[in-house]
Design an enzyme around this catalytic site. Structure first.
Site, PDB file in Angstrom:
ATOM      1  N   ARG A  21      39.138  33.286  42.855  1.00  0.00           N
ATOM      2  CA  ARG A  21      39.619  34.192  41.801  1.00  0.00           C
ATOM      3  C   ARG A  21      39.128  33.250  40.411  1.00  0.00           C
ATOM      4  O   ARG A  21      38.668  34.041  39.771  1.00  0.00           O
ATOM      5  CB  ARG A  21      41.227  34.246  41.803  1.00  0.00           C
ATOM      6  CG  ARG A  21      41.718  35.212  42.970  1.00  0.00           C
ATOM      7  CD  ARG A  21      42.848  35.493  43.290  1.00  0.00           C
ATOM      8  NE  ARG A  21      43.554  34.271  43.368  1.00  0.00           N
ATOM      9  CZ  ARG A  21      44.839  33.765  42.784  1.00  0.00           C
ATOM     10  NH1 ARG A  21      45.673  34.724  42.531  1.00  0.00           N
ATOM     11  NH2 ARG A  21      45.438  32.762  43.086  1.00  0.00           N
ATOM     12  N   ASN A  39      43.795  38.507  45.138  1.00  0.00           N
ATOM     13  CA  ASN A  39      43.916  38.625  46.488  1.00  0.00           C
ATOM     14  C   ASN A  39      44.326  39.561  47.133  1.00  0.00           C
ATOM     15  O   ASN A  39      45.290  40.222  46.464  1.00  0.00           O
ATOM     16  CB  ASN A  39      44.972  37.315  46.767  1.00  0.00           C
ATOM     17  CG  ASN A  39      44.459  35.747  46.577  1.00  0.00           C
ATOM     18  OD1 ASN A  39      43.433  35.616  46.580  1.00  0.00           O
ATOM     19  ND2 ASN A  39      45.311  34.792  46.597  1.00  0.00           N
TER      20      ASN A  39
END
Length: 94
Positions: A21, A39
């Site tokens: 990320r 996520n």
């Protein structure tokens, strides 16, 4: 202000807990894109929405298949559409 297109992607593989990320935020920001990454609930995927110029989205989409060094990407499912706007930066969502 967002212009251009929207890329929606789901990246599967070893992509959680490996800095994916954070890496995506840096990559998208360098390309001048806005959007978000998070996520997925299934613990084997990351979801991403990016908006901007088509050429920058092409570059990001290619980069998603590689990811950061600790990641192991199995699959990238991506689709394109018109930009919706309303985003001013690229961020991590929870």
């Amino acid at each position: 202000m967002s212009i251009g297109q929207r890329l929606t992607a789901r990246v599967r593989g070893r992509v959680q807990g490996v800095g994916y990320r954070w890496w995506a935020v840096e990559a998208a920001t360098r390309l001048g894109l806005v959007g978000w990454v998070r996520n997925a609930d299934d613990e084997r995927a990351v979801e991403l929405v990016a908006e901007g110029e088509p050429a920058a989205l092409d570059s990001l989409e290619a980069m998603l298949a590689e990811g950061p060094g600790a990641a192991a990407v199995d699959e990238v499912e991506a689709s394109r559409g018109p930009a919706a706007g309303g985003m001013s930066r690229f961020e991590i969502r929870r």
